[in-house]
Design a protein around this motif. Structure first.
Motif, PDB file in Angstrom:
ATOM      1  N   GLY A  68       0.793  -1.319  -0.069  1.00  0.00           N
ATOM      2  CA  GLY A  68       0.026  -0.176  -0.073  1.00  0.00           C
ATOM      3  C   GLY A  68       0.975   1.273  -0.092  1.00  0.00           C
ATOM      4  O   GLY A  68       2.110   1.311  -0.498  1.00  0.00           O
ATOM      5  N   ILE A  69       0.395   2.231   0.491  1.00  0.00           N
ATOM      6  CA  ILE A  69       1.028   3.497   0.502  1.00  0.00           C
ATOM      7  C   ILE A  69       1.299   4.198   1.883  1.00  0.00           C
ATOM      8  O   ILE A  69       0.468   4.182   2.937  1.00  0.00           O
ATOM      9  N   LEU A  70       2.554   4.478   1.876  1.00  0.00           N
ATOM     10  CA  LEU A  70       3.111   4.833   3.372  1.00  0.00           C
ATOM     11  C   LEU A  70       4.302   6.042   2.989  1.00  0.00           C
ATOM     12  O   LEU A  70       4.897   5.742   2.090  1.00  0.00           O
ATOM     13  N   GLY A  71       3.869   7.333   3.527  1.00  0.00           N
ATOM     14  CA  GLY A  71       4.804   8.434   3.430  1.00  0.00           C
ATOM     15  C   GLY A  71       4.802   8.920   1.752  1.00  0.00           C
ATOM     16  O   GLY A  71       5.776   9.435   1.367  1.00  0.00           O
ATOM     17  N   GLY A  72       3.543   8.518   1.498  1.00  0.00           N
ATOM     18  CA  GLY A  72       3.406   9.022  -0.002  1.00  0.00           C
ATOM     19  C   GLY A  72       3.994   8.145  -1.137  1.00  0.00           C
ATOM     20  O   GLY A  72       3.877   8.412  -2.296  1.00  0.00           O
ATOM     21  N   LYS A  73       4.627   6.811  -0.675  1.00  0.00           N
ATOM     22  CA  LYS A  73       5.189   6.029  -1.720  1.00  0.00           C
ATOM     23  C   LYS A  73       4.659   4.728  -1.503  1.00  0.00           C
ATOM     24  O   LYS A  73       3.932   4.319  -0.500  1.00  0.00           O
ATOM     25  N   SER A  74       4.693   3.881  -2.710  1.00  0.00           N
ATOM     26  CA  SER A  74       4.063   2.302  -2.676  1.00  0.00           C
ATOM     27  C   SER A  74       5.215   1.687  -1.849  1.00  0.00           C
ATOM     28  O   SER A  74       6.389   1.744  -2.373  1.00  0.00           O
ATOM     29  N   VAL A  75       4.832   1.011  -0.936  1.00  0.00           N
ATOM     30  CA  VAL A  75       5.608  -0.094  -0.096  1.00  0.00           C
ATOM     31  C   VAL A  75       5.060  -1.218   0.076  1.00  0.00           C
ATOM     32  O   VAL A  75       3.896  -1.577  -0.086  1.00  0.00           O
ATOM     33  N   MET A  76       5.826  -2.290   0.431  1.00  0.00           N
ATOM     34  CA  MET A  76       5.561  -3.526   0.995  1.00  0.00           C
ATOM     35  C   MET A  76       6.093  -3.672   2.603  1.00  0.00           C
ATOM     36  O   MET A  76       7.238  -3.231   2.713  1.00  0.00           O
ATOM     37  N   ALA A  77       5.198  -4.270   3.350  1.00  0.00           N
ATOM     38  CA  ALA A  77       5.357  -4.583   4.804  1.00  0.00           C
ATOM     39  C   ALA A  77       5.360  -5.775   5.168  1.00  0.00           C
ATOM     40  O   ALA A  77       4.444  -6.677   4.928  1.00  0.00           O
TER      41      ALA A  77
END
Length: 272
Positions: A68-77
């Motif tokens: 999803g989106i975190l800090g305005g960027k696409s991420v994986m967690a």
């Protein structure tokens, strides 16, 4: 190992949802899965659905991959990781890192719950990992996987100085106080003896735990930039404070510090 099959599966799921392919992955340690709840418009993929992924059996690890989106960027967690003490091989423990490299990930943010070796550290402190000391089997032992990296990867700077400086700058803006120190990795699952805590301090350790270093070694072997953070969740038992380590207390302490770490990670990612 079927790295390509896993990578293609995950890329397919991400494309189906219309997401941009993430270039950043976050690995969340014990009790730190709360950060994943701040990811916007999340796609949740249980590890049990991902081909050749293992399932974490550790307390405080939910075994989900969140996109999803975190800090305005696409991420994986990674909402939970795999540990050597769970009985997994080092190749299984580090399997996700090579998959992420094949997916085009360039930056890895790793976190963990750690015990304080430095007597100045208190429960709830956040420590930027500047270096590590490894007492675990090296995950690169065996035939080198040339498609990922060289036989003898350099470990002069496993934790990016650039990312560490960004973290310090953003922490100042947020009014957060950060520690900077050396993480000592052991196999677990036992907590350290008093003598081991003393040894870790003598050789230059500031915090210790049972994870992170194998993933960092493989991520660096693959050419990814790494930032590491420990949440101090318990204190050394050799300081005369009568401390008895308990897994439940570790998870609760990590949960209380997770909000601060989430803010900081969001800002770091925004700066990438």
């Amino acid at each position: 190992m079927n790295y390509n099959e896993t990578a293609e599966f995950l890329k397919g799921r991400i494309v189906e949802c219309g997401w941009q392919m993430p270039e950043t992955v976050i690995v969340l340690g014990s009790g730190l899965g709360k950060l994943a709840e701040q990811i916007e418009n999340p796609l949740t993929i249980p590890y049990s659905e991902i081909p050749h992924f293992k399932v974490s059996t550790a307390v405080g690890h939910k075994s989900n991959l969140i996109v999803g989106i975190l800090g305005g960027k696409s991420v994986m967690a990674m909402q939970g990781r795999f540990h050597y003490y769970e009985g997994y091989t080092m190749e299984e423990v580090t399997y996700p890192m090579r998959v992420f490299a094949l997916m085009g990930v360039r930056t890895v943010l790793v976190s963990n719950a750690a015990g304080a070796v430095n007597p100045d550290y208190k429960v709830g402190d956040l420590m930027i990992i500047t270096d590590h000391i490894n007492f675990m089997p090296n995950p690169l032992i065996g035939p080198n996987k040339e498609e990922f990296g060289p036989r003898f990867p350099d470990m002069t700077e496993p934790y990016s100085l650039r990312l560490r400086n960004i973290a310090l700058q953003e922490a100042t803006k947020l009014g957060l106080t950060l520690r900077e120190g050396v993480y000592v990795a052991g196999t677990g699952p036992t907590y350290e003896t008093r003598a081991e805590y003393r040894m870790y301090r003598i050789i230059g350790g500031d915090a210790c735990g049972m994870s992170t270093v194998p993933e960092v070694i493989v991520a660096r072997h693959c050419g990814m930039e790494v930032f590491g953070m420990s949440v101090i969740t318990n204190q050394s038992a050799d300081l005369g404070n009568g401390t008895v380590n308990d897994g439940g207390d570790v998870v609760r302490a990590a949960d209380q510090a997770a909000d601060k770490m989430t803010l900081l990670f969001s800002q770091i990612i925004h700066r990438l």
